[in-house]
Structures are given as structure tokens and as C-alpha cells.
Write a protein that holds these residues in place. Structure first.
Motif, PDB file in Angstrom:
ATOM      1  N   LYS A 244       0.771  -6.087   0.363  1.00  0.00           N
ATOM      2  CA  LYS A 244       1.474  -6.120   1.649  1.00  0.00           C
ATOM      3  C   LYS A 244       2.903  -6.636   1.496  1.00  0.00           C
ATOM      4  O   LYS A 244       3.846  -6.085   2.073  1.00  0.00           O
ATOM      5  CB  LYS A 244       0.716  -7.009   2.650  1.00  0.00           C
ATOM      6  N   GLN A 245       3.052  -7.694   0.714  1.00  0.00           N
ATOM      7  CA  GLN A 245       4.389  -8.261   0.520  1.00  0.00           C
ATOM      8  C   GLN A 245       5.318  -7.254  -0.147  1.00  0.00           C
ATOM      9  O   GLN A 245       6.479  -7.108   0.244  1.00  0.00           O
ATOM     10  CB  GLN A 245       4.306  -9.532  -0.331  1.00  0.00           C
ATOM     11  N   ASN A 246       4.817  -6.544  -1.148  1.00  0.00           N
ATOM     12  CA  ASN A 246       5.648  -5.555  -1.836  1.00  0.00           C
ATOM     13  C   ASN A 246       6.071  -4.428  -0.898  1.00  0.00           C
ATOM     14  O   ASN A 246       7.230  -3.995  -0.907  1.00  0.00           O
ATOM     15  CB  ASN A 246       4.894  -4.974  -3.040  1.00  0.00           C
ATOM     16  N   VAL A 247       5.133  -3.959  -0.089  1.00  0.00           N
ATOM     17  CA  VAL A 247       5.443  -2.878   0.855  1.00  0.00           C
ATOM     18  C   VAL A 247       6.451  -3.354   1.898  1.00  0.00           C
ATOM     19  O   VAL A 247       7.419  -2.643   2.225  1.00  0.00           O
ATOM     20  CB  VAL A 247       4.161  -2.368   1.540  1.00  0.00           C
ATOM     21  N   GLU A 248       6.245  -4.548   2.430  1.00  0.00           N
ATOM     22  CA  GLU A 248       7.170  -5.080   3.436  1.00  0.00           C
ATOM     23  C   GLU A 248       8.565  -5.288   2.852  1.00  0.00           C
ATOM     24  O   GLU A 248       9.576  -5.070   3.524  1.00  0.00           O
ATOM     25  CB  GLU A 248       6.620  -6.393   4.002  1.00  0.00           C
TER      26      GLU A 248
ATOM     27  N   GLN B  26      11.961  -3.537   4.128  1.00  0.00           N
ATOM     28  CA  GLN B  26      13.153  -4.298   4.482  1.00  0.00           C
ATOM     29  C   GLN B  26      14.395  -3.738   3.789  1.00  0.00           C
ATOM     30  O   GLN B  26      15.443  -3.567   4.402  1.00  0.00           O
ATOM     31  CB  GLN B  26      12.955  -5.769   4.096  1.00  0.00           C
ATOM     32  N   ILE B  27      14.276  -3.430   2.526  1.00  0.00           N
ATOM     33  CA  ILE B  27      15.416  -2.925   1.749  1.00  0.00           C
ATOM     34  C   ILE B  27      15.905  -1.586   2.284  1.00  0.00           C
ATOM     35  O   ILE B  27      17.120  -1.341   2.389  1.00  0.00           O
ATOM     36  CB  ILE B  27      15.035  -2.782   0.262  1.00  0.00           C
ATOM     37  N   PHE B  28      14.978  -0.723   2.666  1.00  0.00           N
ATOM     38  CA  PHE B  28      15.343   0.627   3.087  1.00  0.00           C
ATOM     39  C   PHE B  28      15.406   0.794   4.605  1.00  0.00           C
ATOM     40  O   PHE B  28      15.510   1.906   5.107  1.00  0.00           O
ATOM     41  CB  PHE B  28      14.359   1.640   2.495  1.00  0.00           C
ATOM     42  N   GLY B  29      15.351  -0.310   5.336  1.00  0.00           N
ATOM     43  CA  GLY B  29      15.444  -0.230   6.791  1.00  0.00           C
ATOM     44  C   GLY B  29      14.247   0.459   7.426  1.00  0.00           C
ATOM     45  O   GLY B  29      14.369   1.109   8.466  1.00  0.00           O
ATOM     46  N   LYS B  30      13.071   0.303   6.820  1.00  0.00           N
ATOM     47  CA  LYS B  30      11.859   0.949   7.311  1.00  0.00           C
ATOM     48  C   LYS B  30      10.784  -0.088   7.652  1.00  0.00           C
ATOM     49  O   LYS B  30       9.589   0.132   7.418  1.00  0.00           O
ATOM     50  CB  LYS B  30      11.324   1.926   6.259  1.00  0.00           C
TER      51      LYS B  30
ATOM     52  N   LYS C 108       5.113  -1.727   8.521  1.00  0.00           N
ATOM     53  CA  LYS C 108       4.124  -2.540   9.232  1.00  0.00           C
ATOM     54  C   LYS C 108       3.060  -1.664   9.887  1.00  0.00           C
ATOM     55  O   LYS C 108       1.872  -2.005   9.891  1.00  0.00           O
ATOM     56  CB  LYS C 108       4.820  -3.408  10.281  1.00  0.00           C
ATOM     57  N   LYS C 109       3.470  -0.517  10.422  1.00  0.00           N
ATOM     58  CA  LYS C 109       2.520   0.393  11.074  1.00  0.00           C
ATOM     59  C   LYS C 109       1.509   0.927  10.055  1.00  0.00           C
ATOM     60  O   LYS C 109       0.300   0.921  10.307  1.00  0.00           O
ATOM     61  CB  LYS C 109       3.273   1.555  11.722  1.00  0.00           C
ATOM     62  N   GLN C 110       2.004   1.387   8.915  1.00  0.00           N
ATOM     63  CA  GLN C 110       1.097   1.939   7.909  1.00  0.00           C
ATOM     64  C   GLN C 110       0.218   0.859   7.282  1.00  0.00           C
ATOM     65  O   GLN C 110      -0.946   1.110   6.951  1.00  0.00           O
ATOM     66  CB  GLN C 110       1.901   2.679   6.843  1.00  0.00           C
ATOM     67  N   LEU C 111       0.758  -0.337   7.125  1.00  0.00           N
ATOM     68  CA  LEU C 111      -0.052  -1.443   6.603  1.00  0.00           C
ATOM     69  C   LEU C 111      -1.168  -1.810   7.578  1.00  0.00           C
ATOM     70  O   LEU C 111      -2.303  -2.090   7.163  1.00  0.00           O
ATOM     71  CB  LEU C 111       0.828  -2.669   6.338  1.00  0.00           C
ATOM     72  N   ALA C 112      -0.857  -1.790   8.864  1.00  0.00           N
ATOM     73  CA  ALA C 112      -1.865  -2.109   9.879  1.00  0.00           C
ATOM     74  C   ALA C 112      -2.997  -1.078   9.852  1.00  0.00           C
ATOM     75  O   ALA C 112      -4.180  -1.427   9.974  1.00  0.00           O
ATOM     76  CB  ALA C 112      -1.225  -2.148  11.262  1.00  0.00           C
TER      77      ALA C 112
ATOM     78  N   GLY D  57      -1.665   2.702  -8.052  1.00  0.00           N
ATOM     79  CA  GLY D  57      -2.296   1.595  -7.322  1.00  0.00           C
ATOM     80  C   GLY D  57      -1.248   0.683  -6.722  1.00  0.00           C
ATOM     81  O   GLY D  57      -0.129   0.580  -7.210  1.00  0.00           O
ATOM     82  N   GLY D  58      -1.596   0.039  -5.642  1.00  0.00           N
ATOM     83  CA  GLY D  58      -0.682  -0.931  -5.029  1.00  0.00           C
ATOM     84  C   GLY D  58       0.345  -0.340  -4.094  1.00  0.00           C
ATOM     85  O   GLY D  58       1.226  -1.052  -3.614  1.00  0.00           O
ATOM     86  N   GLY D  59       0.252   0.967  -3.802  1.00  0.00           N
ATOM     87  CA  GLY D  59       1.181   1.605  -2.877  1.00  0.00           C
ATOM     88  C   GLY D  59       0.465   2.059  -1.620  1.00  0.00           C
ATOM     89  O   GLY D  59      -0.768   2.084  -1.557  1.00  0.00           O
ATOM     90  N   LEU D  60       1.232   2.437  -0.600  1.00  0.00           N
ATOM     91  CA  LEU D  60       0.634   2.866   0.660  1.00  0.00           C
ATOM     92  C   LEU D  60      -0.277   4.078   0.478  1.00  0.00           C
ATOM     93  O   LEU D  60      -1.345   4.159   1.087  1.00  0.00           O
ATOM     94  CB  LEU D  60       1.737   3.198   1.672  1.00  0.00           C
TER      95      LEU D  60
END
Length: 321
Positions: free
Chosen positions: A158-162, A166-170, A175-179, A303-306
Motif C-alpha cells: 500500500k505504501q509503495n502504491v500510494e 503521489q509522485i504522478f499526481g494520481k 486510493k480507490k484501487q487500493l480500497a 508481485g506487489g503491484g495493483l
């Protein structure tokens, strides 16, 4: 008349000083001659946290070299895949095959530093496989090391995705896809706990077996997806604990998850059909047809990606069919 001239001179002098004063308050110009405000300069970079700590990276980078396939699939899922100019194209999982069209940045364990330098990236993203080259890559461009903490798998993902959001303005999309993923994970975990099935996860490489438990490379099976371990004494290790087929029979798992490394990277896989082994066939998993082949390129190369976590969930849910 003299008073008029003196007064006019003072007014003109005042206007001149005011004009000089206004130039000192203007923002400096960039190389293109356009004025860059202080807020614009501030927005060009931001400080984020990667696996090594804090790192300063560009905001909305336009040219990115990505070695970590989990990060690559997250960028794809967030709709910023067009920023990727280089990757380890010879070691991409099938679901990311469209990125074979980008330039090769070298091997998955040995980046081509000269080639990467020619790409002039704004940002480089690596995983543990390239960590020995971190300092050299930093000399080319800001470099982020995004690994998955196997002792805290889901929160680490989750931290990596967030961070990438943040870096790419997304941020909102991330957060929506993580939820959505979290909802699916909770459903799978509830099924696993209700089943009370004990699982064993093995990697097969040219006929040789290694097993992985909680806090290890494939620990997501246990700490995130909720399966109980058929052997809770497995030592955490990147390369796993070497075991035999007799060991598998002794531990007698209800579910046996298999990652075929040979299929992921190539080699002789003629002795890799774990389900056909006569000892495995005697286990509860073998008898109930619960020897489940996990998608090898996803589990071993990514692994580890959305996107990859969704595919991993699909794999383990076969245990409930």
C-alpha cells in the motif's frame, strides 16, 4: 520655476526607484526565459519515502526507467505507463508484454548503465535485484528503491502504491484501487480462515523444491491472504528452504501452492510437474486436487503491484473451488 523642476525631479526619481524595487521581487527566469515562481520551483520535486528512507524525486516525471515489475504494473494501472522509456524487457511477465516495445535498460540483475544514461530519465525505480547498482544509478537520475517488506506485506504494498500515486499526481486513483483490492483481500482471508485449510508454498526449479513460509518471499499467502501454515517452522529466506518430496508428504498440506521458476525464466522443466509426483499424490492436497500452480511470471518476476496482487488473489482463490 526652480521649485517645479526640483519637485518633478523628485517624482521621477521616486518612480525610478519603485521600478528598480519591483524587479528585485520578481521570480528568477529559467533557461527558457520564462519566469519561474517560487511555488513552481517547489512543486518540481517532492520528498517521499522508499525502502531505504527519504528520497527526493521529481513531481510528474516524464521519462521513467523501471526495473521493478510490481511498480511497472502499478504505473500501468494508474494510467501513466506512457512515461516509461526503459525496462528490463527480457524479464517482463506476460501481462506486461506491451512494455517490450520500450528500450531495454539491461538485465533484471544487471542494469545497462551506459544505455540508461543515454535515455536521460527523470526517475529510475528499482527493486532488490538491482540494489547493488543503486549508487551508480543515482549518478544518472533520482533513484527509488521500492521493495516489499515481507514482514508487513500488505502495508508495504500500500505504501509503495500510494507513493507512486503521489509522485504522478494520481493519489485518488491509487486510493480507490487500493480500497477495491483491500475488499477482495478481506473476502479471500475470510474464506481461508473459515476453511481452516493448512497450506504449503513451494518453488520448483528443474525438479528441485524450496519452501517459503510467513515473512518470506511468498509470505503474502499467509500474512495477507489468510491461509494457515502446514509448517510454521520454516526459516524466512529470500531463496527459501530446500526440501524434498518426502518433506511435502510429511507436512501433508491441505493446499499445495506451486511456483514454477523454470517456466518463469526458462530451463528444463521436464521434472517440474509437482502434482504428478507419487508422494505429493498421497497428500491431502494431492487427493483433493488442491495442488495449485500459481502464475510463475507473476509470482516470481512481479508481485506487489495493483495488477499483480489481483492476479495473485485469483490464483489462491482456486483453493476454494
Amino acid at each position: 520655476m526652480k521649485k517645479y523642476i526640483v519637485g518633478l525631479s523628485l517624482v521621477l526619481l521616486g518612480l525610478g526607484l519603485a521600478g528598480c524595487g519591483s524587479t528585485t521581487n520578481e521570480s528568477s527566469s529559467d533557461s527558457s526565459g520564462k519566469a519561474a515562481t517560487s511555488s513552481t520551483v517547489k512543486d518540481e520535486t517532492l520528498e517521499v519515502k522508499d525502502s531505504n528512507g527519504k528520497v527526493t524525486v521529481p513531481k510528474n516525471p516524464k521519462k521513467v526507467v523501471v526495473f521493478d515489475n510490481g511498480s511497472l504494473d502499478t504505473l500501468d494501472a494508474l494510467g501513466v505507463g506512457d512515461t516509461i522509456v526503459g525496462a528490463a524487457t527480457d524479464n517482463l511477465p506476460a501481462y506486461l508484454k506491451e512494455y517490450k516495445k520500450v528500450d531495454s535498460a539491461g538485465g533484471i540483475k544487471e542494469p545497462d548503465l551506459e544505455k540508461i544514461n543515454q535515455m536521460k530519465p527523470d526517475l529510475i525505480i528499482i527493486s532488490g535485484r538491482q540494489s547493488d547498482f543503486l549508487d551508480q544509478l543515482k549518478e544518472i537520475a533520482p533513484t527509488m528503491y521500492l521493495a516489499v517488506d515481507t514482514s508487513n506485506t500488505w502495508n508495504s504494498i500500500k505504501q509503495n502504491v500510494e507513493t507512486l500515486g503521489q509522485i504522478f499526481g494520481k493519489e485518488k486513483a491509487a486510493k480507490k484501487q487500493l480500497a477495491e483490492l483491500e475488499t477482495s483481500i478481506k473476502e479471500t482471508k475470510a474464506k481461508a480462515e473459515e476453511s481452516k485449510d493448512k497450506a504449503l508454498t513451494v518453488l520448483v526449479n528443474e525438479g528441485q523444491l524450496s519452501t517459503y513460509g510467513k515473512d518470506s518471499r511468498f509470505g503474502i499467502v499467509y500474512d495477507t491472504f489468510g491461509f494457515a501454515e502446514s509448517d510454521d517452522a520454516i526459516k524466512a529466506s529470500t531463496h527459501g528452504q530446500s526440501v524434498s518430496y518426502e518433506y511435502v508428504l510429511d507436512k501433508n498440506p491441505d493446499v499445495l501452492f506451486v511456483v514454477d521458476r523454470t517456466k518463469a525464466i526458462g530451463g528444463d522443466d521436464s521434472n517440474n510437474n509437482v502434482a504428478d509426483n507419487e508422494l505429493v499424490a498421497q497428500t491431502t492436497a494431492g487427493k483433493n486436487k488442491k495442488v495449485i500452480s500459481l502464475q510463475p511470471d507473476v509470482w516470481y518476476l512481479s508481485g506487489g503491484g495493483l495488477e499483480s496482487v489481483k492476479m495473485m488473489l485469483d490464483d489462491v482463490n482456486k483453493a476454494f473451488e
